[in-house]
Design a protein around this motif. Structure first.
Motif, mmCIF file in Angstrom:
data_model
loop_
_atom_site.group_PDB
_atom_site.id
_atom_site.type_symbol
_atom_site.label_atom_id
_atom_site.label_comp_id
_atom_site.label_asym_id
_atom_site.label_seq_id
_atom_site.Cartn_x
_atom_site.Cartn_y
_atom_site.Cartn_z
ATOM 1 N N SER A 126 3.189 0.286 2.798
ATOM 2 C CA SER A 126 1.915 0.195 2.835
ATOM 3 C C SER A 126 1.145 0.635 3.914
ATOM 4 O O SER A 126 0.205 1.393 4.161
ATOM 5 C CB SER A 126 1.220 -0.835 2.211
ATOM 6 O OG SER A 126 1.559 -1.174 0.894
ATOM 7 N N ILE A 167 1.190 4.463 4.754
ATOM 8 C CA ILE A 167 0.068 5.087 3.725
ATOM 9 C C ILE A 167 -1.498 4.761 4.398
ATOM 10 O O ILE A 167 -2.088 5.713 4.515
ATOM 11 C CB ILE A 167 0.072 4.718 2.253
ATOM 12 C CG1 ILE A 167 1.489 5.186 1.622
ATOM 13 C CG2 ILE A 167 -1.175 4.731 1.382
ATOM 14 C CD1 ILE A 167 1.278 5.457 0.135
ATOM 15 N N GLN A 205 -2.311 0.070 -3.656
ATOM 16 C CA GLN A 205 -1.454 -0.649 -4.100
ATOM 17 C C GLN A 205 -2.417 -1.676 -5.098
ATOM 18 O O GLN A 205 -1.707 -2.082 -6.084
ATOM 19 C CB GLN A 205 -0.441 -1.572 -3.220
ATOM 20 C CG GLN A 205 0.419 -2.655 -3.620
ATOM 21 C CD GLN A 205 1.407 -3.028 -2.605
ATOM 22 O OE1 GLN A 205 1.640 -2.251 -1.684
ATOM 23 N NE2 GLN A 205 2.296 -4.183 -2.851
ATOM 24 N N ASP A 260 0.345 4.344 -3.870
ATOM 25 C CA ASP A 260 1.091 3.301 -3.177
ATOM 26 C C ASP A 260 1.554 2.305 -4.362
ATOM 27 O O ASP A 260 0.839 1.416 -4.870
ATOM 28 C CB ASP A 260 0.226 2.575 -2.334
ATOM 29 C CG ASP A 260 1.245 1.395 -1.410
ATOM 30 O OD1 ASP A 260 2.375 1.424 -1.381
ATOM 31 O OD2 ASP A 260 0.389 0.988 -0.461
ATOM 32 N N THR A 295 4.967 5.535 -2.954
ATOM 33 C CA THR A 295 5.951 4.469 -2.502
ATOM 34 C C THR A 295 6.513 3.473 -3.746
ATOM 35 O O THR A 295 5.742 3.746 -4.877
ATOM 36 C CB THR A 295 5.294 3.427 -1.587
ATOM 37 O OG1 THR A 295 4.531 2.668 -2.095
ATOM 38 C CG2 THR A 295 4.632 4.530 -0.505
#
Ligand SMILES: Nc1ncnc2c1ncn2[C@@H]1O[C@H](COP(=O)(O)OP(=O)(O)O)[C@@H](O)[C@H]1O
Ligand SMILES: [Mg+2]
Lengths: 248, 270
Positions: free
Chosen positions: B47, B50, B87, B163, B195
């Motif tokens: 993260s 990103i 995320q 993410d 990811t």
């Protein structure tokens, strides 16, 4: 411009969508107006000061502007914690326009809330004496709304979560309200109270609104306007500065 | 100019939080139109990487180019060129699906002529058009994710960052989601950078995979190359050979706790 508009709209939409909250938030001012306005009215009258409700109403109108504005600003904490802030932060727009959109939206909501309470005071028996000064009264409401939304945004930019929120409420927002001269005349205050009252920004709002609505002013309308305009500008700068430093 | 075929180019990228090195001198490049995966355990630095690619964090050192723009110096150009699904959720739950899309369209200056048409097309694409006027807080996790994907695509980005997009989604939703995305990747040559810590996902979806652990890229290549490098028979074995077997603590999400707080706070306001 487009960014400011859409973030403003978001804030206003969400306000009108939460009807139960609008109605709920009228409870407190109503309670104050009735219990103090009618409760203390007779003492106040005996002291030869006239109608207490007339004196009290401007302060109560600004109370709801103050609370709504601070809450709207502090809402930023939720935007951050629920992730929406990230969506705005990766967008190809400046942080200043994000901050302004949010602040203008929050202030608009606070102004509407203030106007609703104004109508409420009229229903209860408040009677403004200077109708031609109503636009000036509106300016005071707008300035207080902007000032304290920016203030709320500034606080929210620094606070990580809602933990510190009660602290802010009890040690900052409540004192700002109670020490603003909303309840008692500025004249004849003990020295230290007079000083504290003068430091409180809301004092100038209450004084100005009282001046424009019922013609009783302590500092002078021009002076009140000047102080509030300066403070609002300052707070907008501080709020923007702190908002710029937020990391998500 | 070789750089022109690259969607992302990263050289010696490092990010420290105080003394802690979250991303440690990584270098990699992603070609235009490629599907590229960052595979790594929790806390590996996915993260954080990103966030640096998407202008949310500045690098401590190193170079980044996203669509040939520098995220630090050419923020707006970079921002216009990618879409992102974070995320953690990033929708406004008190707005409807349509309003969330609309807000995004305004933020990205999607021309008003095509705005509504585009929103309709994408909401249909992720099968949420029927629910367009429902508040997002009434949506399931999978629906929210789909809405975030639709939103990320609204301004027609050249790169889509995702993410851990499938975290917490059931296998059906997961398959569904990837079939949309592969579709767009094929049709529009849109680069996808995602990811994950699911090995099957990386293997099945990505053209190339970077395995990242403790902030470092420990291997990079397609699944086959990674197996060859580690002399193992599957990506799973390759992964375990590279990052070891120790268990990484999942960071507890306190979102539920927060929601409770918020409810209390709203009660307070009355
Ligand atoms: N803002 C921050 N401050 C301090 N440490 C951080 C911060 N963000 C991430 N970290 C740490 O950096 C490491 C990598 O985090 P992250 O990039 O989120 O990992 P991943 O996404 O791979 O699970 C973790 O150990 C995390 O605790
Ligand atoms: Mg992560």
């Amino acid at each position: 411009m487009q960014t400011i508009y859409i973030l403003w709209l978001r804030q206003v939409k969400k306000y009108f969508r939460s009807r139960s909250r609008i109605i709920g938030s009228l409870g407190q001012p109503l309670l104050f107006l009735i219990s103090f306005g009618f409760g203390f009215g007779s003492i106040y009258q005996k002291a030869g000061e006239g109608n207490y409700l007339q004196f009290l109403a401007p302060g109560i109108i600004l109370m709801s502007v103050l609370f709504t504005a601070i809450f709207s600003g502090i809402d930023l904490i939720w935007d951050r914690q629920f992730g929406f802030l990230k969506e705005t932060m990766v967008a190809p727009v400046s942080r200043l326009s994000i901050m302004f959109g949010k602040t203008l939206g929050g202030a608009t909501v606070a102004i509407i809330q203030g106007l609703i309470v104004f109508v409420l005071t009229l229903v209860i028996g408040f009677r403004p004496t200077n109708f031609y000064l109503l636009p000036v009264a509106l300016i005071f409401i707008i300035l207080i709304a902007l000032l304290f939304t920016a203030f709320g945004t500034a606080i929210a930019s620094v606070l990580e979560d809602m933990q510190g929120f009660q602290l802010i409420m009890n040690f900052l927002v409540m004192p700002i309200f109670f020490l603003s001269g909303a309840f008692s005349p500025m004249e004849g205050l003990p020295k230290f109270m007079a000083i504290i009252t003068r430091i409180d920004p809301l004092t100038y709002g209450v004084d100005g609104l009282r001046g424009s609505l019922i013609g009783s002013v302590h500092f002078g309308l021009g002076f009140d306007l000047l102080i509030l305009a300066l403070l609002t500008t300052l707070l907008l700068f501080i709020g923007s500065y702190l908002f710029f430093k937020i990391e998500v | 100019m070789e750089e022109n075929n690259l969607a992302i180019s990263v050289k010696n990228l490092t990010r420290k939080f105080k003394d802690f090195v979250a991303v440690d001198n990584i270098s990699f490049a992603v070609k235009k139109g490629e599907i590229f995966a960052f595979l790594g355990p929790n806390g590996a630095g996915k993260s954080t990487t990103i966030k640096m690619l998407t202008t949310l964090l500045w690098p401590t050192s190193g170079e980044i180019l996203v669509n040939n723009f520098d995220p630090e110096k050419q923020q707006d150009k970079v921002r216009k060129s990618f879409g992102i699904v974070f995320q953690d959720p990033s929708l406004d739950e008190d707005l409807t699906a349509f309003e969330n899309m609309q807000l995004h369209a305004y933020l990205y200056n999607v021309p008003s002529k095509i705005r509504n048409e585009k929103i309709k097309q994408l909401l249909e694409f992720v099968e949420l058009w029927e629910r367009k006027n429902n508040l997002v807080k009434t949506f399931s996790g999978g629906m929210k994710r789909r809405l975030e994907i639709a939103r990320g695509l609204l301004h027609q980005p050249e790169i889509l960052f995702l993410d851990e997009p499938t975290l917490g989604l059931d296998p059906q939703t997961r398959n569904h989601m990837w079939s949309y995305l592969k579709d767009i990747n094929a049709k529009e040559q849109m680069t996808i950078f995602f990811t994950t810590h699911y090995m099957e996902e990386a293997e099945k979806i990505a053209d190339r995979i970077a395995i990242i652990d403790h902030g470092k890229i420990v291997a990079l290549g397609n699944a086959k190359q990674l197996e060859e490098q580690t002399k193992t028979k599957s990506l799973e074995e390759a992964f375990l050979a590279l990052v070891g077997h120790e268990i990484r603590e999942e960071e507890a999400s306190n979102l539920d706790q927060l929601r409770m707080h918020r409810r209390m706070h709203h009660v307070d306001r009355r």
